[in-house]
Design an enzyme around this catalytic site. Structure first.
Site, PDB file in Angstrom:
ATOM      1  N   GLY A 478       0.820  -1.204   0.000  1.00  0.00           N
ATOM      2  CA  GLY A 478       0.000   0.000   0.000  1.00  0.00           C
ATOM      3  C   GLY A 478       0.855   1.255   0.000  1.00  0.00           C
ATOM      4  CB  ALA A 519      14.937   0.276   5.735  1.00  0.00           C
ATOM      5  CD  GLN A 650       4.276   5.161   2.802  1.00  0.00           C
ATOM      6  OE1 GLN A 650       5.023   4.611   3.583  1.00  0.00           O
ATOM      7  NE2 GLN A 650       3.035   4.794   2.679  1.00  0.00           N
ATOM      8  CB  VAL A 715       8.842   9.011   3.337  1.00  0.00           C
ATOM      9  CG1 VAL A 715       9.892   9.963   2.795  1.00  0.00           C
ATOM     10  CG2 VAL A 715       8.493   7.953   2.303  1.00  0.00           C
ATOM     11  N   GLY A 716       8.204   6.444   5.651  1.00  0.00           N
ATOM     12  CA  GLY A 716       7.017   5.730   6.139  1.00  0.00           C
ATOM     13  C   GLY A 716       6.629   6.059   7.563  1.00  0.00           C
ATOM     14  CD  GLU A 717       8.593   2.651  10.636  1.00  0.00           C
ATOM     15  OE1 GLU A 717       8.459   2.042  11.693  1.00  0.00           O
ATOM     16  OE2 GLU A 717       9.497   2.396   9.822  1.00  0.00           O
TER      17      GLU A 717
HETATM   18 MO1  MOS Z   1       7.453  -1.510  10.415  1.00  0.00          MO
HETATM   19  S1  MOS Z   1       7.192  -1.452  12.410  1.00  0.00           S
HETATM   20  O1  MOS Z   1       6.544  -2.376   9.444  1.00  0.00           O
HETATM   21  O2  MOS Z   1       8.614  -0.560   9.930  1.00  0.00           O
END
Ligand code: MOS
Length: 754
Positions: A478, A519, A650, A715-717
């Site tokens: 996604g 990552a 994201q 950029v996800g978290e």
């Molecule tokens: Mo994660 S906790 O799917 O980076």
């Protein structure tokens, strides 16, 4: 090596090659037309349905299951229990490395947490299996459940998060606090959260002799393959996992979970393909969660607002039988400079499923507490919270002393503040109202997330017709990986994106490493880039060593690949098309391999992080305490942006999770039974459209030559980390009331005010 023509243009500007372009999702049409095939969409011939029976107690043993009643139900084929489950080659409680989590695979009658699988009913239809599971009517011997952070003995875990030491310090914290002229001490609490991906864990498993074919969502195909291989005593190569799309994972699909393995066991037992899909409430137990925390922050500053001491202590929880410890205090390792910093963790064992990595594990929990405490310190110093941050943000990583790979954070503060209009903020709280009389509050939070990279592998092929193939077992969950990685693939071969056949999402392709830790683009992208470069180097050798080529004698490093041609670097009028080079050489294709190297914990001169600053506006009803976020502006520096449209999406996703963290999301555990009271999306609140305001994510330009060859960070978290604190601080600024228990719900706001 020849140069691949990567753009040096600012990431947000369209420039003509693939990387950096705001392409829409390559799989968008498949998804919106319902033709993208998710795990549970698969129905091999003869498939049966498996349904879990799960424990309604949190601790004790299963004394009785009415297997006869379940088996007598029309359509029920088999009931799998500890008494008749297929033998495994490995004890599911064995743990030979920290990331090998203990699984509940019906190994005995013990119950270790609520919603633990206690039996599996297999039937011809989903309805029959569901009814059969109900008919099992379990009886239990119940022991008192340990619920909450004070329910058991406290201890110091050996490691926290992904193997970090539980404590760290720089300078002497007590000396620093004693020397400070202003001090604050405050305790913050965060609630348990459950991953709640839109797609529940699901598996369709088919055995053919000792080969196993499965459709299941996975954030780490090779790891899943290895774990299953160990449990069933077969070679990893005998296991084929297809995971072309995931409906979200958030960390819960990084490792294969117990229920997924139970689906494989069920298929083995009945000798037919079996589908097992978790019900929403069954996800509140066996597939991981974010553990609760209680964090004590002690901060000291001198008269001009310079930090002198920062002490961050966390208490968290793991399960009674396995280890995962939310590394919340580690958030204080990377943000603020202080001559004395100390971080530590302690924990307690509770009767819950084992916690797990969940979206910014540690950074999210830790930063909402740290950002709140920093705000409280700014207030104690009589300073604007942004000015306080500008004075104290770290220019080198505080504990290690390593230089950050960039100083883009300052740019994030200034671009975000300007866009938001921060200068018009009142210093004192409860001063701003809108035209309807609602209290208005503005808050800021600093965002941080490590720039990680794992080991990954890719294969690239250039065919004689000039088209390319790139293969990597990458994960589209996604976030847009299929599109962003395809863009990298096309540039790595110097081709247009439509000339590249990009293959991913299957365990028979090269191992892409794990799609976690924000990552994936860096890991898979660098592997792909290197695979393409390997192909181009071989192609350049063919041309530059051939006297018939216009590139003859240019030397391998003397050519550039672009648009399906190699060009002489010193004279771009001299070039040759890929298919001409291949055709003359008589080769049908050229194959190349590439890898990326893990940077986790690697000794390095630089501290690698993405940075950001988030500004939030909330409005609060002064009579009712109802809170709404009305504006969010985030500015993020995350290295090279491969696809600004998807990166923005994201960042928005993270910012929305930040709203959720601050105001909505919590699993409420019943203190008597140890059961989650709200295991459904009606009562486990997450933001809906009405809770999400106008969002803005500014991508601050950053060229970081140190993180990896492509300069990619994640950029996800990161969006969660600054946002949660910014919203909490805005609630304080609106009301003058500091709520230190998250999420900040209406009742807590009113209680804190009283
Ligand atoms: Mo994660 S906790 O799917 O980076």
């Amino acid at each position: 090596m020849p140069e691949i023509a990567l753009t040096q243009a600012p990431a947000h500007i369209r420039h003509g090659s693939n990387i950096g372009q705001p392409l829409t999702r390559r799989d968008g049409v498949l998804k919106v037309t319902g033709t993208a095939r998710y795990a549970a969409d698969n129905h091999p011939p003869g498939m049966l349905y498996a349904v879990l029976a799960v424990s309604s107690i949190a601790r004790g043993r299963v004394a009785f299951l009415d297997v006869a009643a379940a088996k007598a139900h029309a359509g029920v084929v088999e009931v799998m229990t500890p008494a008749n489950k297929p033998a495994l080659a490995q004890d599911p409680d064995e743990k030979s490395n920290p990331f090998m989590f203990r699984l509940d695979l019906l190994q005995n009658d013990r119950v270790r947490y609520a919603n633990q699988p206690i039996a599996v009913v297999i039937a011809a239809t989903l309805e029959a299996a569901t009814e059969g599971a109900t008919l099992l009517s379990p009886r239990y011997e119940t022991e008192p459940a340990r619920v909450g952070l004070d329910a058991n003995e406290t201890f110091v875990p050996a490691v926290v998060g992904p193997g970090h030491p539980p404590a760290a310090h720089r300078g002497d914290i007590e000396t620093g606090l004693a020397a400070a002229s202003k001090r604050i001490e405050a305790t913050y609490e965060t609630a348990p959260q459950y991953h709640n991906a839109m797609e529940p864990h699901a598996i369709v498993a088919t055995w053919d002799g000792d080969t196993l074919s499965i459709d299941t969502p996975s954030q780490g195909l090779a790891m899943a393959q290895g774990r299953i291989a160990g449990l069933f005593g077969i070679a990893p190569g005998k296991i084929h996992i297809r995971s072309p799309f995931l409906g979200g994972g958030f960390g819960s699909k990084g490792m294969i979970s117990g229920p997924q393995v139970l689906g494989i066991m069920a298929a083995r037992m009945v000798g037919k393909p079996v589908k097992l899909v978790l019900r929403r409430e069954q996800m509140f137990g066996p597939v991981g969660h974010r553990a609760p925390t209680r964090q004590i922050l002690r901060i000291g500053a001198d008269n001009d607002g310079t930090l002198k001491a920062l002490d961050h202590r966390t208490k968290t929880a793991s399960s009674s039988f396995d280890d995962f410890f939310e590394p919340a205090s580690d958030a204080s390792h990377t943000l603020y400079a202080s001559s004395a910093i100390a971080t530590s963790h302690e924990a307690v064992r509770l009767d819950t499923g084992t916690p797990l990595f969940m979206r910014a594990p540690g950074e999210a929990t830790g930063s909402i507490a740290l950002e709140s405490a920093i705000d409280e310190m700014a207030q104690a110093c009589g300073m604007d919270p942004l000015a306080f941050r500008l004075k104290n943000y770290a220019e080198v990583e505080p504990i290690s002393g390593k230089p950050f790979s960039s100083k883009a954070l300052r740019e994030c503060y200034s671009q975000g503040a300007e866009r938001f209009g921060w200068e018009r903020r009142s210093l004192a709280p409860r001063q701003m109202r809108d035209h309807n009389g609602l209290l208005v509050g503005w808050g800021v939070g600093t965002a941080t997330f490590p720039a990680l990279m794992f080991e990954g592998h890719a294969k690239a092929v250039l065919r004689q017709d000039g088209s390319g193939v790139v293969e990597i077992g990458a994960h589209e969950m996604g976030q847009g990986a299929r599109t962003a990685l395809d863009q990298i693939a096309a540039d790595s071969l110097g081709l247009d994106i439509d000339q590249v056949d990009f293959r991913s999402g299957s365990s028979d392709l090269p191992d892409a490493g794990i799609a976690g830790g924000s990552a994936h683009t860096a890991t898979a992208g660098v592997a792909i880039n290197n695979a393409g470069a390997d192909v181009i180097a071989k192609l350049a050798d063919l041309a530059t060593n051939d006297s018939r080529s216009p590139l003859f004698g240019a030397g391998n490093a003397g050519v550039i690949a672009r648009g399906g041609r190699l060009f002489r670097r010193d004279d771009e009028r001299r070039s040759e098309g890929y298919s001409d080079i291949l055709g003359r050489s008589g080769l049908a294709e050229i194959e190349g391999q590439g890898a990326s190297v893990a940077n986790m914990g690697a000794p390095s001169t630089y501290a690698m992080h993405a940075h950001g600053a988030v500004f939030a506006e909330v409005k609060v009803d002064p009579d009712l305490g109802q809170m709404r976020v009305t504006r969010l502006v985030g500015a993020f520096a995350a290295g090279r942006i491969i696809n600004p449209r998807l990166a923005r999406s994201q960042l928005y996703g993270g910012m929305i999770w930040g709203i959720s963290f601050a105001l909505h999301e919590q699993a409420v555990m019943d203190a008597r039974s140890g059961r989650p009271m709200n295991p459904n999306l009606a009562e486990y609140h997450i933001p809906v459209n009405a809770d999400v305001p106008s969002l803005e994510a500014i991508m601050v330009e950053e060229h970081d030559p140190h993180v990896n060859a492509l300069g990619i960070k994640g950029v996800g978290e990161i969006g969660i980390t600054g946002t949660a604190g910014a919203v909490a601080n805005a609630v304080w600024h609106a009301t003058g009331v500091r709520v230190r228990k998250f999420p900040i719900t209406l009742d807590r706001l009113i209680e804190a005010q009283a």
